[in-house]
Design a protein around this motif. Structure first.
Motif, mmCIF file in Angstrom:
data_model
loop_
_atom_site.group_PDB
_atom_site.id
_atom_site.type_symbol
_atom_site.label_atom_id
_atom_site.label_comp_id
_atom_site.label_asym_id
_atom_site.label_seq_id
_atom_site.Cartn_x
_atom_site.Cartn_y
_atom_site.Cartn_z
ATOM 1 N N UNK A 1 0.837 -1.205 0.000
ATOM 2 C CA UNK A 1 0.000 0.000 0.000
ATOM 3 C C UNK A 1 0.867 1.248 0.000
ATOM 4 N N UNK A 2 1.922 1.245 0.802
ATOM 5 C CA UNK A 2 2.843 2.397 0.871
ATOM 6 C C UNK A 2 3.498 2.619 -0.485
ATOM 7 N N UNK A 3 3.899 1.541 -1.139
ATOM 8 C CA UNK A 3 4.525 1.638 -2.461
ATOM 9 C C UNK A 3 3.547 2.238 -3.475
ATOM 10 N N UNK A 4 2.297 1.775 -3.434
ATOM 11 C CA UNK A 4 1.296 2.270 -4.384
ATOM 12 C C UNK A 4 1.068 3.774 -4.236
ATOM 13 N N UNK A 5 1.304 4.299 -3.049
ATOM 14 C CA UNK A 5 1.058 5.724 -2.806
ATOM 15 C C UNK A 5 2.234 6.608 -3.205
#
Length: 649
Positions: free
Chosen positions: A488-492
Motif C-alpha cells: 500500500x505504501x509503495x502504491x502511494x
C-alpha cells in the motif's frame, strides 16, 4: 565463535537427481518444456545462458570484497578475514594499511579466528565442508593446522582459557537437541574429553581467570536463555539467577572471577549490560535505559575498560566506559554504519573492530583510548567502481493492518521513476535488516534502476522483546500482512511502480516471499525464494535434530495436533495453487537447516499447477551460497529473472 564437501561428479549427479526427482513428482506434463543444464556444481532449470554484456557489467560488483577484524597478534598486528580468490580465508596485517598476508589456503571458507593466548601467535579457526555446517575446530601453527575436534561432528562456541592452555566447545549432535561440552589441551588433541552431557542448546562463553570454571549459556529462544557456571574440578553445575525468566546475551568473567558481565532484558524491553555477583546473585545495571539493545561488548583483560555497541534502529553506536572510575569515556566519531567484533588488545589500550556501512564494505579499524586516535587498518576494494555512485538508504515507516508502525530501509535510484521495486525480506526471523554494504543491492539500484526496500516486519530483532514476539505461533501471518501494508505504501509513492513490485528473500525470508505470493499474488510481479521454508510441518520434521526444539519455540510444535493444523494451513505449499507469477527457487543440496526437500516439493507443486518456475541447485553448498563461482552464477541468473519479470532492459 561460529564458523562456516559433497564435491565432484558424485555430488553433481545427486544434484541433478534431486532436480529430476522434483520433476518426476509433477508428472510428464509439468516436466514438458523444462530446459535443464549444468554449470560446474550447479543444476539449472529454465535459467537462460548469461549474455556477455550482463556478465561483464556484473563483474565489477561481484569483485567487491570486505575485511573483518578477527583478533590481535602478539606483535601488535591483526588477524583479518577476507577473500582474494574463491573463498574467505585468514590473513595477517602487521601495520595499519599494510600488506594482507594470507595464512589459510582452503577450498572451503574459513572464519572465527582467535589468537591463542600463550604468546605463540598460533590461532584457532573453524571451517565446514560444502556448507554442511559440520564445523571442525583447528589450531594453526607454523607446522600447519592441527584438528582438535572429532571428524564428522558439528562443533561450535570455541572458547579458550586466559593462558591459552585449555579450549572448550560445544558438540551439537545432528540428531539431538542436547549439546555436549568438550575440553582439550590445544597442544594435545588426544586430550579431548567430554566434561558435560548437556541438555538443550548449551555452549561455553568464558573461562574464569584461574581456569577452574567455565561460564555456559543455554539458548532457549530469542526471549529466554539461562547462564550456568561449571566447576571443572568437581563437575558441579550451578545456575545463575535460576528464578529469572529473561533473555541473556554473551557473558564474561570479571578479572577477580567473582562476577560476570552479561546483556540482559530483566525489567526492560531491551537488552542492557548487567554485572552479576556470583555469590549473592545481586545485579547492577551498567548501562542506562538506552531504548535500544546492547548487541555486543568486550571487557579488557585487566577489567578496567568496557566497550559496548548499541543497535539504534539498525545503526551501531560504540560506547566506552571506565569500570574503575564508573564513568563514560569519549567514543570515536564513526561514520554511520554497523560495528561488530569489538575486542581489546592485551594491554586494554586499543580496541579492534569491524565497521561496515551502506556505501563502504567491511574494514578493520582500531581505536586508541589514550590518544583517541581512530585508525583504519584495511581498505577493501570495490571492484574499481566509483564509491560516489553508491546509494545510502533512508529509514522509512508505514502503518500496518493493526495500526502498528513498521520500519525499513529504502534505497532510492536516481531519476524520477516510476521505478520497479524489489522487496528484500531478511531471514531469521530473529534477525534485522540493517544498513550494511551490499554490492548486490547497489547493482540493483544503479544498474537495473530498481528501488530496494528492506522491511523489518514484526518478529524482527532490534525493536524490543515485545515486538520480536508478535509473529510467534498462530500469529505468523501477521508479519505477512506487514508486507501487504508495505505494498500500500509503495502504491502511494509517485516515484515507484507498484505494478512492478516483487519479493526476494532467503531462509525464513524465503518463507515470507512464498507467503507473500500466496496472499498478494495479484499485486506482485514475481518472487525469488532462496533456501526458503515451503511447509512448516515438513521443515520441522526434517531440519537437523540440534535445531528442532529451537525452531518449535518460534514456529510452534508440529507434534501438537492443533498447532499442526495451523502450520499446515499457513504453509505456502498448502496454498501453492495461488502462485501464478514467475518464481525462482535457489537452494543448496547440503542445507542442514532448511532441507532441499523444501525446494523440491515446492517446485513440483508450482509446476504441477502450471506455474513458471526457475531452479538453481548447488551440489556443493548448504544454507546459502558461500563459494564465489556459485555466487557469481546466482547474481547473473537473478539479473535475467529481474529482466524477465520487471520488464527491464
Amino acid at each position: 565463535m561460529l564458523m562456516r564437501m559433497m564435491v565432484g561428479g558424485a555430488a553433481l549427479a545427486l544434484c541433478a537427481a534431486i532436480g529430476l526427482g522434483a520433476l518426476a513428482q509433477t508428472g510428464g506434463e509439468a516436466g514438458a518444456g523444462v530446459e535443464r543444464r549444468t554449470r560446474g556444481a550447479l543444476t539449472l532449470e529454465n535459467v537462460p545462458e548469461t549474455p556477455p554484456a550482463v556478465r561483464e557489467r556484473l563483474r565489477q560488483y561481484v569483485n567487491t570484497r570486505g575485511a573483518s577484524f578477527q583478533d590481535w597478534l602478539p606483535g601488535g598486528g591483526m588477524l583479518i578475514a577476507t577473500r582474494f580468490a574463491n573463498t574467505t580465508q585468514i590473513h595477517r596485517v602487521d601495520m595499519p594499511m599494510g600488506a594482507r598476508t594470507q595464512i589459510t589456503f582452503y577450498d572451503e571458507p574459513v572464519g572465527g579466528a582467535a589468537v591463542r593466548r600463550d604468546g605463540s601467535g598460533d590461532f584457532f579457526f573453524a571451517r565446514d565442508s560444502g556448507g554442511d555446517e559440520n564445523y571442525q575446530g583447528f589450531l594453526m601453527t607454523p607446522r600447519g593446522a592441527v584438528q582438535l575436534t572429532e571428524p564428522g561432528t558439528r562443533n561450535q562456541g570455541f572458547t579458550q582459557s586466559q593462558d591459552g592452555g585449555l579450549i572448550a566447545w560445544a558438540l551439537a549432535p545432528q540428531d539431538s537437541q542436547n549439546y555436549d561440552i568438550f575440553l582439550a589441551d590445544p597442544g594435545d588433541p588426544a586430550s579431548r574429553r567430554l566434561i558435560l552431557d548437556g541438555e538443550g542448546a548449551i555452549g561455553p562463553l568464558d573461562f574464569s581467570p584461574d581456569g577452574t570454571r567455565l561460564l555456559l549459556g543455554h539458548y532457549i529462544s530469542v526471549t529466554k536463555s539461562r547462564r550456568f557456571v561449571l566447576d571443572l574440578r568437581t563437575g558441579g553445575l550451578s545456575e545463575i539467577t535460576p528464578d529469572l525468566d529473561v533473555a541473556y546475551d554473551g557473558g564474561e568473567f570479571t578479572p577477580d572471577g567473582r562476577r560476570i558481565i552479561v546483556a540482559s532484558d530483566e525489567g526492560r524491553d531491551f537488552l542492557g549490560l548487567v554485572e552479576i555477583d556470583l555469590a549473592t546473585g545481586a545485579r547492577a545495571l551498567l548501562t542506562p535505559d538506552l531504548g535500544w539493545d546492547v548487541e555486543s561488548f568486550d571487557l579488557s583483560e585487566d577489567g578496567r575498560m568496557l566497550a559496548y555497541v548499541v543497535n539504534e534502529a539498525g545503526a551501531s553506536r560504540l560506547h566506552l566506559r571506565d569500570m574503575r572510575a564508573r564513568r563514560i569515556l569519549p567514543s570515536p566519531g564513526l561514520p554511520p554504519g554497523v560495528v561488530f567484533g569489538v575486542k581489546f588488545d592485551p594491554s586494554g589500550r586499543r580496541l579492534g573492530f569491524t565497521l561496515n556501512s551502506a556505501t563502504s564494505p567491511s574494514d578493520a579499524y582500531s581505536y586508541d583510548l589514550r590518544t583517541r586516535a581512530l585508525t583504519r587498518w584495511t581498505q577493501s576494494e570495490v571492484g574499481g567502481l566509483d564509491p560516489a555512485i553508491f546509494v545510502s538508504p533512508e529509514l522509512i515507516t508505514w502503518r500496518s493492518f493493526d495500526g502498528r508502525e513498521i520500519s525499513g530501509f529504502y534505497y532510492r535510484p536516481r531519476g524520477a521513476g516510476p521505478h520497479p521495486v524489489i522487496i528484500n525480506i531478511h531471514g531469521g526471523p530473529e534477525s534485522q535488516a540493517r544498513p550494511t554494504f551490499s554490492s548486490t543491492i547497489q547493482y540493483w539500484v544503479n544498474e537495473l534502476g530498481a528501488a530496494v526496500i528492506l522491511p523489518n516486519v514484526r518478529g524482527s530483532t532490534g525493536f524490543g522483546k515485545d515486538f520480536v514476539a508478535l509473529d510467534n505461533g498462530a500469529r505468523r501471518e501477521d508479519s505477512v500482512r506487514d508486507i501487504g501494508a508495505l505494498l500500500d505504501w509503495i502504491d502511494a509513492r509517485e516515484e515507484l511502480d507498484g505494478d512492478r513490485a516483487m519479493v526476494y528473500g532467503g531462509s525464513y525470508g524465503g518463507y515470507m516471499v512464498l507467503a507473500s505470493m500466496t496472499h498478494y499474488n495479484e499485486r506482485l510481479a514475481g518472487a525469488v525464494n532462496i533456501v526458503g521454508i515451503s511447509n512448516f510441518v515438513t521443515f520441522l520434521e526434517n531440519t537437523s535434530g540440534y535445531r528442532q526444539d529451537l525452531r518449535r519455540v518460534e514456529y510452534g510444535d508440529e507434534r501438537d495436533p492443533a498447532m499442526r493444523e495451523v502450520l499446515m494451513a499457513i504453509s505456502p505449499l498448502t496454498n501453492a495453487a495461488r502462485i501464478t507469477k514467475p518464481l525462482f527457487i535457489i537452494h543448496g543440496a547440503n542445507d542442514p537447516r532448511v532441507p532441499v526437500s523444501e525446494a523440491e516439493q515446492l517446485l513440483a507443486a508450482v509446476r504441477g499447477n502450471g506455474g513458471e518456475a526457475w531452479l538453481m541447485l548447488a551440489a556443493n553448498e548448504g544454507h546459502g551460497f558461500a563459494r564465489r563461482e556459485n555466487q557469481d552464477a546466482q547474481r547473473e541468473a537473478e539479473t535475467l529473472f529481474f529482466q524477465r519479470v520487471l520488464g527491464l532492459e
